[in-house]
Design a protein around this motif. Structure first.
Motif, PDB file in Angstrom:
ATOM      1  N   ASP A 182      13.307  10.576   5.547  1.00  0.00           N
ATOM      2  CA  ASP A 182      13.296  10.828   6.821  1.00  0.00           C
ATOM      3  C   ASP A 182      12.499  10.628   7.776  1.00  0.00           C
ATOM      4  N   PRO A 183      11.682  10.050   8.204  1.00  0.00           N
ATOM      5  CA  PRO A 183      10.073   9.769   8.375  1.00  0.00           C
ATOM      6  C   PRO A 183       9.832  10.154   9.908  1.00  0.00           C
ATOM      7  N   ARG A 184      11.579  10.216  10.533  1.00  0.00           N
ATOM      8  CA  ARG A 184      11.726  10.628  11.971  1.00  0.00           C
ATOM      9  C   ARG A 184      10.888  12.305  12.350  1.00  0.00           C
ATOM     10  N   TRP A 185      11.234  12.533  10.930  1.00  0.00           N
ATOM     11  CA  TRP A 185      10.894  13.951  11.635  1.00  0.00           C
ATOM     12  C   TRP A 185       9.690  14.130  11.942  1.00  0.00           C
ATOM     13  N   PHE A 186       8.823  13.253  11.277  1.00  0.00           N
ATOM     14  CA  PHE A 186       7.815  13.577  11.883  1.00  0.00           C
ATOM     15  C   PHE A 186       7.081  13.181  12.880  1.00  0.00           C
ATOM     16  N   ALA A 187       7.930  12.762  14.041  1.00  0.00           N
ATOM     17  CA  ALA A 187       7.193  12.145  15.386  1.00  0.00           C
ATOM     18  C   ALA A 187       6.836  12.900  15.899  1.00  0.00           C
ATOM     19  N   THR A 188       5.483  12.222  16.628  1.00  0.00           N
ATOM     20  CA  THR A 188       4.614  13.414  17.548  1.00  0.00           C
ATOM     21  C   THR A 188       5.745  13.705  19.187  1.00  0.00           C
ATOM     22  N   PRO A 189       5.593  14.237  18.815  1.00  0.00           N
ATOM     23  CA  PRO A 189       6.169  14.938  20.326  1.00  0.00           C
ATOM     24  C   PRO A 189       5.616  14.428  22.011  1.00  0.00           C
ATOM     25  N   ARG A 190       6.982  14.065  22.028  1.00  0.00           N
ATOM     26  CA  ARG A 190       6.474  13.720  23.823  1.00  0.00           C
ATOM     27  C   ARG A 190       7.221  14.211  24.792  1.00  0.00           C
ATOM     28  N   PRO A 191       5.863  15.271  25.771  1.00  0.00           N
ATOM     29  CA  PRO A 191       6.376  16.060  26.252  1.00  0.00           C
ATOM     30  C   PRO A 191       6.082  14.916  27.549  1.00  0.00           C
ATOM     31  N   THR A 192       7.830  15.581  27.840  1.00  0.00           N
ATOM     32  CA  THR A 192       8.140  14.563  29.062  1.00  0.00           C
ATOM     33  C   THR A 192       8.276  15.793  30.471  1.00  0.00           C
ATOM     34  N   ARG A 193       7.502  17.191  30.096  1.00  0.00           N
ATOM     35  CA  ARG A 193       7.135  17.959  31.596  1.00  0.00           C
ATOM     36  C   ARG A 193       6.404  18.760  30.688  1.00  0.00           C
ATOM     37  N   THR A 194       5.262  18.698  31.464  1.00  0.00           N
ATOM     38  CA  THR A 194       3.901  19.740  31.377  1.00  0.00           C
ATOM     39  C   THR A 194       3.598  20.395  32.160  1.00  0.00           C
ATOM     40  N   VAL A 195       2.328  21.439  32.396  1.00  0.00           N
ATOM     41  CA  VAL A 195       2.388  22.633  33.333  1.00  0.00           C
ATOM     42  C   VAL A 195       1.230  22.764  33.781  1.00  0.00           C
ATOM     43  N   VAL A 196       0.713  23.476  34.118  1.00  0.00           N
ATOM     44  CA  VAL A 196      -0.628  23.804  34.664  1.00  0.00           C
ATOM     45  C   VAL A 196      -0.741  25.195  34.673  1.00  0.00           C
ATOM     46  N   ASP A 197      -2.125  26.108  34.277  1.00  0.00           N
ATOM     47  CA  ASP A 197      -1.810  27.206  34.375  1.00  0.00           C
ATOM     48  C   ASP A 197      -1.767  28.115  35.924  1.00  0.00           C
ATOM     49  N   ALA A 198      -0.925  28.855  36.157  1.00  0.00           N
ATOM     50  CA  ALA A 198      -0.879  29.695  37.263  1.00  0.00           C
ATOM     51  C   ALA A 198       1.213  29.029  37.770  1.00  0.00           C
ATOM     52  N   GLN A 199       1.319  27.559  37.269  1.00  0.00           N
ATOM     53  CA  GLN A 199       2.738  27.624  37.902  1.00  0.00           C
ATOM     54  C   GLN A 199       3.681  28.362  37.231  1.00  0.00           C
ATOM     55  N   VAL A 200       4.942  27.972  37.902  1.00  0.00           N
ATOM     56  CA  VAL A 200       5.907  28.056  37.958  1.00  0.00           C
ATOM     57  C   VAL A 200       7.510  27.448  37.411  1.00  0.00           C
ATOM     58  N   VAL A 201       8.003  28.493  36.434  1.00  0.00           N
ATOM     59  CA  VAL A 201       9.226  27.272  35.653  1.00  0.00           C
ATOM     60  C   VAL A 201       9.750  27.873  35.953  1.00  0.00           C
ATOM     61  N   ARG A 202      11.062  27.787  36.099  1.00  0.00           N
ATOM     62  CA  ARG A 202      12.578  28.294  36.501  1.00  0.00           C
ATOM     63  C   ARG A 202      13.414  27.979  34.699  1.00  0.00           C
ATOM     64  N   LEU A 203      13.876  29.290  34.487  1.00  0.00           N
ATOM     65  CA  LEU A 203      14.349  29.033  32.987  1.00  0.00           C
ATOM     66  C   LEU A 203      15.169  30.207  32.325  1.00  0.00           C
ATOM     67  N   ALA A 204      16.105  30.877  32.477  1.00  0.00           N
ATOM     68  CA  ALA A 204      16.929  31.735  32.369  1.00  0.00           C
ATOM     69  C   ALA A 204      17.437  32.475  33.513  1.00  0.00           C
ATOM     70  N   ARG A 205      17.488  31.541  34.188  1.00  0.00           N
ATOM     71  CA  ARG A 205      17.454  32.652  35.373  1.00  0.00           C
ATOM     72  C   ARG A 205      16.660  33.663  36.278  1.00  0.00           C
ATOM     73  N   ARG A 206      15.251  33.071  35.953  1.00  0.00           N
ATOM     74  CA  ARG A 206      14.399  33.058  36.614  1.00  0.00           C
ATOM     75  C   ARG A 206      12.833  32.799  36.357  1.00  0.00           C
ATOM     76  N   GLU A 207      12.631  32.719  37.285  1.00  0.00           N
ATOM     77  CA  GLU A 207      11.068  32.388  37.348  1.00  0.00           C
ATOM     78  C   GLU A 207      10.117  32.268  36.153  1.00  0.00           C
ATOM     79  N   TRP A 208       8.947  32.421  35.343  1.00  0.00           N
ATOM     80  CA  TRP A 208       8.070  32.525  34.561  1.00  0.00           C
ATOM     81  C   TRP A 208       7.059  32.158  35.034  1.00  0.00           C
ATOM     82  N   LEU A 209       5.341  32.415  35.444  1.00  0.00           N
ATOM     83  CA  LEU A 209       4.060  32.499  35.348  1.00  0.00           C
ATOM     84  C   LEU A 209       4.102  31.768  33.901  1.00  0.00           C
ATOM     85  N   CYS A 210       3.418  30.396  34.591  1.00  0.00           N
ATOM     86  CA  CYS A 210       2.581  29.582  33.262  1.00  0.00           C
ATOM     87  C   CYS A 210       0.989  30.323  33.056  1.00  0.00           C
ATOM     88  N   LEU A 211       0.843  30.584  31.768  1.00  0.00           N
ATOM     89  CA  LEU A 211      -0.446  31.019  31.644  1.00  0.00           C
ATOM     90  C   LEU A 211      -1.370  30.001  30.384  1.00  0.00           C
TER      91      LEU A 211
END
Length: 363
Positions: A182-211
């Motif tokens: 199945d060649p689809r295993w090697f499909a290039t990932p297509r990010p649906t959400r991108t972040v930048v340095d110092a951006q905050v994302v919410r996961l696991a019921r708390r905020e994470w700082l992107c570095l």
């Protein structure tokens, strides 16, 4: 005078945690943060840590393993052990663009509608130093109807002029078999959400700082949870091996980028646990970052003395002074080139061309 006996040997090196095979158990690191391990069969690497971040929406997975059914089946099993199914995965976080970290991401998007979260500079890198380079592989059809095949790097010569060595036949045939299935295993990932340095994302019921921590790759991303002091360090800081710094980089001095990123690690207050992508969690982030820096500084010192000895040398010649013979090859050449280029950018070496290869001399 030393008290040591004349025949006393230095203590043996500690075992490389990153080489340990994947275990099936799930470990809770902190509330809402679980550690699982997926199998990896690569030189020097036996597993990748896939972390589960639990919240009211289900679970985010960090670094969902290699492409292929074996790794994805292991991911399904680990999720079941934690009380989840594939359908409960709402986000796949990719720390960086090496295939043992993003292999399952596109499948999670397809099956569960999961978001794919990366740094904004994410660019998949399929190096022949890491995966096979078969000359011919069957094309397949993705859902869009476009012909797909594993995006093996087409480069046959390194930028410094040497021919690239293919992986052993057994290794690349493993990838070929997955592609035929199945060649689809090697499909290039297509990010649906991108972040930048110092951006905050919410996961696991708390905020994470992107570095943003470029060096190992230009798009490397770490996440820091100041609530519990947890750093998801990817491959940026590993417990017992030093991350590979590739000379195949879009940046002219990836080693300098890595040094700057390591320096940031000592500036993070309140770190209680570092969760690497390979090996076991550890505590002393600043100490480990400094040790990795010293390792590379030692290599730079070796290159300086070698340059004085050689007068003029090729990348493979310098490589033989930095690495043991069992490590010679594409990756060793690539890291050697990164160190040579660092000294060239600093003005300590000059680079010219000779017989199709880049040669370095003392400036």
């Amino acid at each position: 005078m030393s008290d040591a006996e004349p025949d006393e040997q230095p203590p043996p090196r500690p075992p490389r945690q990153e080489r340990e095979p994947a275990q099936a158990e799930i470990t809770e690191i902190a509330p809402g943060v679980l550690r699982s391990q997926l199998p990896v069969n690569l030189p020097g690497i036996g597993h990748v840590n896939c972390y589960f971040l639990e919240d009211e929406r289900g679970v985010a997975v960090v670094d969902p393993g290699l492409p292929g059914p074996a790794s994805f089946t292991a991911l399904e099993q680990r999720l079941r052990s934690a009380g989840y199914g594939i359908e409960n995965v709402h986000t796949a976080v990719i720390t960086h663009s090496h295939f043992d970290h993003f292999g399952g991401a596109e499948r999670l998007r397809s099956l569960a509608g999961a978001e794919i979260l990366t740094h904004e500079s994410f660019r998949p890198v399929w190096e022949s130093t890491e995966v096979a380079e078969p000359l011919e592989l069957p094309a397949g059809e993705e859902e869009s109807g476009d012909a797909r095949r594993p995006p093996w790097l087409s480069l046959r010569r390194n930028p410094w002029g040497t021919e690239r060595e293919p992986l052993p036949e057994k290794e690349w045939r493993t990838w070929e078999e997955i592609a035929r299935d199945d060649p689809r295993w090697f499909a290039t990932p297509r990010p649906t959400r991108t972040v930048v340095d110092a951006q905050v994302v919410r996961l696991a019921r708390r905020e994470w700082l992107c570095l943003h921590t470029p060096g190992h790759t230009e798009d490397h991303l770490c996440l820091f949870d100041p609530t519990y002091g947890i750093l998801l360090s990817g491959d940026h800081v590993l417990p017992t091996i030093t991350p590979h710094i590739s000379g195949l980089s879009p940046h002219p001095d990836p080693l300098a980028r890595f040094f700057d990123s390591l320096l940031r690690m000592g500036e993070i207050d309140g770190v209680t646990a570092v969760l690497p992508a390979h090996g076991h969690p550890f505590e002393d982030l600043s100490g480990r970052a400094k040790a990795i820096r010293r390792h590379h500084e030692h290599r730079l010192t070796t290159i300086r003395s070698t340059a004085e000895e050689f007068g003029t040398g090729t990348v493979p010649q310098y490589m033989t002074r930095l690495f043991s013979e069992r490590s010679w090859g594409n990756m060793a050449e690539s890291e050697t080139f990164a160190h040579l280029e660092h000294l060239r950018v600093l003005g300590e070496l000059t680079a010219t061309q000779r017989d199709g290869q880049t040669v370095f001399s003392v400036a």
